[in-house]
Write a protein that holds these residues in place. Sequence first.
Motif, PDB file in Angstrom:
ATOM      1  N   PHE A  81     -10.229  -1.495  -7.754  1.00 53.48           N
ATOM      2  CA  PHE A  81      -9.508  -0.812  -8.843  1.00 53.48           C
ATOM      3  C   PHE A  81      -9.946  -1.360 -10.205  1.00 53.48           C
ATOM      4  O   PHE A  81      -9.239  -1.206 -11.187  1.00 53.48           O
ATOM      5  CB  PHE A  81      -7.991  -0.995  -8.648  1.00 53.48           C
ATOM      6  CG  PHE A  81      -7.465  -0.308  -7.415  1.00 53.48           C
ATOM      7  CD1 PHE A  81      -7.028   1.021  -7.477  1.00 53.48           C
ATOM      8  CD2 PHE A  81      -7.422  -0.958  -6.189  1.00 53.48           C
ATOM      9  CE1 PHE A  81      -6.546   1.670  -6.337  1.00 53.48           C
ATOM     10  CE2 PHE A  81      -6.949  -0.313  -5.048  1.00 53.48           C
ATOM     11  CZ  PHE A  81      -6.505   0.998  -5.118  1.00 53.48           C
ATOM     12  N   ILE A 136      -9.901   0.565 -13.577  1.00 52.73           N
ATOM     13  CA  ILE A 136      -8.629   0.964 -14.174  1.00 52.73           C
ATOM     14  C   ILE A 136      -8.209  -0.115 -15.173  1.00 52.73           C
ATOM     15  O   ILE A 136      -8.184  -1.298 -14.811  1.00 52.73           O
ATOM     16  CB  ILE A 136      -7.553   1.128 -13.083  1.00 52.73           C
ATOM     17  CG1 ILE A 136      -7.994   2.191 -12.081  1.00 52.73           C
ATOM     18  CG2 ILE A 136      -6.207   1.478 -13.705  1.00 52.73           C
ATOM     19  CD1 ILE A 136      -7.018   2.427 -10.944  1.00 52.73           C
ATOM     20  N   LEU A 187      -2.572  -1.066 -17.253  1.00 46.87           N
ATOM     21  CA  LEU A 187      -1.893   0.084 -16.642  1.00 46.87           C
ATOM     22  C   LEU A 187      -1.288  -0.250 -15.282  1.00 46.87           C
ATOM     23  O   LEU A 187      -0.425   0.456 -14.782  1.00 46.87           O
ATOM     24  CB  LEU A 187      -2.871   1.248 -16.471  1.00 46.87           C
ATOM     25  CG  LEU A 187      -3.344   1.910 -17.760  1.00 46.87           C
ATOM     26  CD1 LEU A 187      -4.337   3.022 -17.442  1.00 46.87           C
ATOM     27  CD2 LEU A 187      -2.159   2.463 -18.540  1.00 46.87           C
ATOM     28  N   LYS A 188      -1.771  -1.314 -14.698  1.00 44.64           N
ATOM     29  CA  LYS A 188      -1.353  -1.612 -13.327  1.00 44.64           C
ATOM     30  C   LYS A 188       0.152  -1.920 -13.272  1.00 44.64           C
ATOM     31  O   LYS A 188       0.672  -2.672 -14.095  1.00 44.64           O
ATOM     32  CB  LYS A 188      -2.165  -2.815 -12.829  1.00 44.64           C
ATOM     33  CG  LYS A 188      -1.918  -3.131 -11.387  1.00 44.64           C
ATOM     34  CD  LYS A 188      -3.211  -3.145 -10.603  1.00 44.64           C
ATOM     35  CE  LYS A 188      -2.900  -3.574  -9.175  1.00 44.64           C
ATOM     36  NZ  LYS A 188      -3.974  -3.361  -8.256  1.00 44.64           N
ATOM     37  N   ASP A 189       0.837  -1.306 -12.320  1.00 42.02           N
ATOM     38  CA  ASP A 189       2.277  -1.526 -12.182  1.00 42.02           C
ATOM     39  C   ASP A 189       2.659  -1.261 -10.732  1.00 42.02           C
ATOM     40  O   ASP A 189       2.717  -0.122 -10.282  1.00 42.02           O
ATOM     41  CB  ASP A 189       3.035  -0.576 -13.120  1.00 42.02           C
ATOM     42  CG  ASP A 189       4.547  -0.760 -13.008  1.00 42.02           C
ATOM     43  OD1 ASP A 189       4.995  -1.632 -12.238  1.00 42.02           O
ATOM     44  OD2 ASP A 189       5.272  -0.018 -13.694  1.00 42.02           O
ATOM     45  N   VAL A 190       2.894  -2.345  -9.994  1.00 42.19           N
ATOM     46  CA  VAL A 190       3.179  -2.180  -8.563  1.00 42.19           C
ATOM     47  C   VAL A 190       4.674  -2.308  -8.263  1.00 42.19           C
ATOM     48  O   VAL A 190       5.073  -2.311  -7.101  1.00 42.19           O
ATOM     49  CB  VAL A 190       2.388  -3.206  -7.713  1.00 42.19           C
ATOM     50  CG1 VAL A 190       0.901  -2.959  -7.861  1.00 42.19           C
ATOM     51  CG2 VAL A 190       2.747  -4.629  -8.118  1.00 42.19           C
ATOM     52  N   GLN A 191       5.491  -2.409  -9.302  1.00 42.23           N
ATOM     53  CA  GLN A 191       6.929  -2.541  -9.073  1.00 42.23           C
ATOM     54  C   GLN A 191       7.553  -1.159  -8.841  1.00 42.23           C
ATOM     55  O   GLN A 191       7.369  -0.257  -9.651  1.00 42.23           O
ATOM     56  CB  GLN A 191       7.603  -3.196 -10.287  1.00 42.23           C
ATOM     57  CG  GLN A 191       7.077  -4.585 -10.601  1.00 42.23           C
ATOM     58  CD  GLN A 191       7.223  -5.531  -9.417  1.00 42.23           C
ATOM     59  OE1 GLN A 191       8.262  -5.572  -8.765  1.00 42.23           O
ATOM     60  NE2 GLN A 191       6.171  -6.279  -9.121  1.00 42.23           N
ATOM     61  N   LEU A 192       8.293  -1.028  -7.754  1.00 40.03           N
ATOM     62  CA  LEU A 192       8.957   0.254  -7.461  1.00 40.03           C
ATOM     63  C   LEU A 192      10.427  -0.021  -7.145  1.00 40.03           C
ATOM     64  O   LEU A 192      10.866   0.124  -5.998  1.00 40.03           O
ATOM     65  CB  LEU A 192       8.272   0.949  -6.278  1.00 40.03           C
ATOM     66  CG  LEU A 192       6.833   1.424  -6.510  1.00 40.03           C
ATOM     67  CD1 LEU A 192       6.190   1.861  -5.195  1.00 40.03           C
ATOM     68  CD2 LEU A 192       6.781   2.572  -7.516  1.00 40.03           C
ATOM     69  N   PRO A 193      11.215  -0.364  -8.157  1.00 45.97           N
ATOM     70  CA  PRO A 193      12.592  -0.780  -7.882  1.00 45.97           C
ATOM     71  C   PRO A 193      13.471   0.327  -7.301  1.00 45.97           C
ATOM     72  O   PRO A 193      14.459   0.023  -6.620  1.00 45.97           O
ATOM     73  CB  PRO A 193      13.100  -1.213  -9.265  1.00 45.97           C
ATOM     74  CG  PRO A 193      12.185  -0.556 -10.254  1.00 45.97           C
ATOM     75  CD  PRO A 193      10.854  -0.469  -9.577  1.00 45.97           C
ATOM     76  N   ARG A 194      13.122   1.603  -7.559  1.00 44.50           N
ATOM     77  CA  ARG A 194      13.996   2.673  -7.065  1.00 44.50           C
ATOM     78  C   ARG A 194      13.535   3.221  -5.724  1.00 44.50           C
ATOM     79  O   ARG A 194      14.114   4.203  -5.226  1.00 44.50           O
ATOM     80  CB  ARG A 194      14.077   3.791  -8.096  1.00 44.50           C
ATOM     81  CG  ARG A 194      14.884   3.340  -9.332  1.00 44.50           C
ATOM     82  CD  ARG A 194      14.454   4.077 -10.566  1.00 44.50           C
ATOM     83  NE  ARG A 194      15.108   5.380 -10.672  1.00 44.50           N
ATOM     84  CZ  ARG A 194      14.821   6.258 -11.641  1.00 44.50           C
ATOM     85  NH1 ARG A 194      13.926   5.969 -12.556  1.00 44.50           N
ATOM     86  NH2 ARG A 194      15.451   7.415 -11.681  1.00 44.50           N
ATOM     87  N   VAL A 195      12.475   2.648  -5.158  1.00 45.97           N
ATOM     88  CA  VAL A 195      12.051   3.051  -3.812  1.00 45.97           C
ATOM     89  C   VAL A 195      12.624   2.027  -2.835  1.00 45.97           C
ATOM     90  O   VAL A 195      12.376   0.843  -2.983  1.00 45.97           O
ATOM     91  CB  VAL A 195      10.514   3.099  -3.705  1.00 45.97           C
ATOM     92  CG1 VAL A 195      10.097   3.524  -2.303  1.00 45.97           C
ATOM     93  CG2 VAL A 195       9.933   4.038  -4.753  1.00 45.97           C
ATOM     94  N   ASP A 240      -8.274  -5.312  -4.274  1.00 40.34           N
ATOM     95  CA  ASP A 240      -7.899  -5.064  -5.668  1.00 40.34           C
ATOM     96  C   ASP A 240      -9.118  -4.895  -6.576  1.00 40.34           C
ATOM     97  O   ASP A 240      -9.034  -4.257  -7.618  1.00 40.34           O
ATOM     98  CB  ASP A 240      -7.004  -6.200  -6.182  1.00 40.34           C
ATOM     99  CG  ASP A 240      -5.595  -6.097  -5.587  1.00 40.34           C
ATOM    100  OD1 ASP A 240      -5.240  -4.985  -5.121  1.00 40.34           O
ATOM    101  OD2 ASP A 240      -4.881  -7.107  -5.565  1.00 40.34           O
TER     102      ASP A 240
END
Lengths: 442, 487, 129
Positions: free
Chosen positions: A14, A17, A21-29, A11
């Motif tokens: 990164f 960055i 801005l960091k966003d590791v949530q992917l609820p629709r995947v 990590d």
Amino acid sequence: MLDAIGVPGIDDLFDEIPATLKDVQLPRVPAGAREMEITRLMQARAAQDGRWSSFIGAGAYEHYVPAAVWQIVTRGEFYSAYTPYQAEASQGTLQLLYEYQSMIAGLTGLDAANASLYDGASALAEAVLMAVRLHKSSRRVLLPASLHPHYAATVRTIVSSQGVELVTLPWCPQRGTLALQALDGLDDHGAAALVIAQPNALGALEDVHALTDWAHAHGMLAIALVNPVALALLAPPGQWGARGADIAVGEGQPLGVPLSAGGPYFGFMTCRGAHVRQMPGRIAGRTVDATGAPGFTLTLQAREQHIRRSKATSNICTNQGLVVAAATVHMALLGPAGLQRVARASHAGLQRLIALLRPLGVRPRFAAPCFHETVLDLGVPVQPVLDAMRERGILGGLHLAPWSGELHEALLVCVTETKTEADLDDYVQAMSAALAHARHPA
Amino acid sequence: MSTLIFERSRPGRCSAQLAPAELACPGIPEALLRQAPPPLPEASELDVVRHYTALSQKNFSIDTQFYPLGSCTMKYNPRAANALAMLPEFLARHPLAPAATGQGVLACLYELQEILCDVSGMAGVSLAPMAGAQGEFAGVAMIRAWHRSRGDHARTEIIVPDAAHGTNPATATMCGYAVREVPTDRSGNVDLDRLRAAVGPQTAGLMLTNPSTLGVFEQRILDIRDIVHAAGGLLYYDGANLNAIVGQVKPGAMGFDVIHVNLHKTFSTPHGGGGPGAGPVGVAERLLPFLPVPIVLRRERPGAAPAYVLAGESERPHSIGRLSAFMGNVGVLLRAYVYARMLGREGMGRVAQFATLNANYLMVELRNAGFELAYPARRASHEFIVTLKRLKDQTGVSAMDFAKRLLDKGVHAPTTYFPLLVPECLLIEPTETESKETLDAFVAAMKAVLEEARTNPELVKSAPHTMPVRRLDDVKAARDLDVAWKT
Amino acid sequence: MEVAQDLRYARTHEWARLEADGSVTVGITDHAQELLGDLVFVETPQVGRRFAQGQECGVVESVKAASDIYAPVSGEVIAVNEELAASPEKINQDAYAAWIFRITPADPGELSALMDAAAYAGMIDAGQG
């Protein structure tokens, strides 16, 4: 590896960055699936879609593809290779592209070809832009109303912001072809080009010689939009009229490419030698290496976006490399005799079907000759007939209601060499039953 | 030898697999027929198989060589994706067959739209564009349509950074815009003062790749967003480098209004020797009506499975329109779908992590081996730039020579001479699918060529020596144009 | 790099020479051809067309670059060098002999306002070219 870089964790790589801005949530995947699981899912979905005896054409045509074609093309050396910018490490792809260009130039009877564009519709849009560049003094292009409506829509999308005016020319209600007298009635503003589709989207064969000569007599370029399988039988655009068409484009899918729900296909484009610098897209050329031995490389790249940037002939970067590889192997396997047989068998199949349907009161709408596709009048509403045929596993053709009010109760039907006499008999029986039901509901 | 298939042709030879013979074409007038058979080769199936198999063996490919080609994301293409996209029912499906007969394939496409929405942080996605450049076209056309829908016809310019891919300015031109370039500062970021000076009521939008083509993350992206939005312009995200941040940062959160995704990069569909690709576009809420058609919609049905349908122009009257005859490159979309499902939500972020790890490791190892970095003070994204300017001044060996010599070492060359800002550059992208052993072998190959360049520059300048051909004459190819074989 | 002494120069690397008949002959400089490398194509303007000073009127192309030719002075094109169609390399061989087109200047003042050889050489040395 982290030690070599000198960071404690991944990590930290990164850290430039902004943290917000960091966003590791992917609820629709969905959660990851193992290969075996995704295989079951895809097989189930494929089975759900099933297999049909299809008589739909309308720009995408079912032809038999020899097993060798995709076995060769999916070899890793073709499948996973990059664009051949490093020519010395890409001689396989480059020579194949040169052979493809040679075949498609020969088929269309013109001098030069590019290594392909995305599909037939976008290739037509590029041809329109190319014609306007070549013509220099007019930005008006004439399109027949008998053009596939999706092609017309694609051309509109792509050329509309470049100030190109598109004028639609009506078809003759009796013949289904462009009416020469309608052309002569046009106002006298002139145009850069006339698009001539052979066959047109109604399946009708145009008088391409007269149309090409008319375009040239009025100072326009002639753009041919052609079916490559039909060209095994039909006069090539390079021999249309006294001087031949200037640019030829078309959908390459009938040359060994599966229907695949709409793509990937490829658009081909060929032109007279004098116009080659205005042609968009990649081009492979033959040259020599440092020892004088023959070899192949991409050429005329200074026209393209990666060098010419905002002044490029097009923003196109891709050619449909793998699909073109399939078409090349397909054409090599069929050869002139094989491709002609496919074309003749398709034509004969349609003629046979028309003859078998006549006793049912089903007739072609238009008088012009056709290749392997035509518009039929059923004399009853089309949709219930198609629905009934589908119950028997047959997709009976394309209902033209969305295309044109004039054709709202017409059916576009296509026969290729894949249909046996038994398939045609099944079609006729299914239609006969459906018509009987439509005429005398139980 | 580069014998052409035409030169293997023998009169009358053919494959056994021919359609039935039909001699006559009764319905077609003589004048419309072809006079002579088409000039295609006449060969047996074995001739053809052997010819094209031999040609394939003259290619480098991911399956056979390491391909550290910057900006191209040459990662491994899982074979399952190919096998499952080529199931016979999918291949046989006609694009205009009724939606009821294609619920399986449409479900896959709908779910791919959902996955791409989530990964990009956008409100809606269209799968229609057939390549990255067509995605760019669709994106800029939507920007144009949005301004026009608000009666704003004064916006005539698209801004692109000087480091941008050539497709960006070419696309802006195709969409009827003038192109204004903004320069990059010394650390590789967009020069904000010059950007402030460039925007105005004429600004339709800014096209940006982030991480940029210089292999670094644009740190002041939120300032850029504010400058462009304050001027009334929109922000376009060129997804060429999405592999560097997938599952870590969403372009939507950076303030982008439009994005295209190169599925043949981040979602690992094959490059196929130059295509086909796919370039889906995603948009923020305000641009939803303008998405290109067709779009897959899901309709819930009480007491039944949901129905998937394709929505066209009639259902979406504000759409910028169609980009192809049918539905984009469905076969490519299916491959991307299978790849995305196999990665899953927990795998997406690992892609960016390992791509970044590999790039930074390689960057450090090459620096330690004596290579000069273009942006030594910066972290690498998923790629980085080495400049050979000093080597060229000292030995005469150019980046092109160096690249050609790497071919002799069994490695595909990195991207050369792009971006144009950095002289004699190699843009290096290892991707996440390569092992440490492969990276170490690459460092060894780079060191070996560096040593040769110093001790025996002629050897490097005349490379390659072990390929099927020696260095090709590009000048002759363009001057004595030969693009089609003639008897 | 050679800068011919008796010519006038535009910032965009065209040279211009006043002929006895009052016309102006135009080509690209030796420096320009060096930057471009081996030329493979020259697109010349159409005879009879009029251009404003600084307007794009042609293209020179190598395998790695393409560059616009800008009219160094306003006027009407009266002749083009037909030889370049088949032999673009003539510009590489001698950029000052291989002229590209000839123009009837609309405003003779424009020519004298162009750089002289010393100014052009200075511009290149300063790295502005």
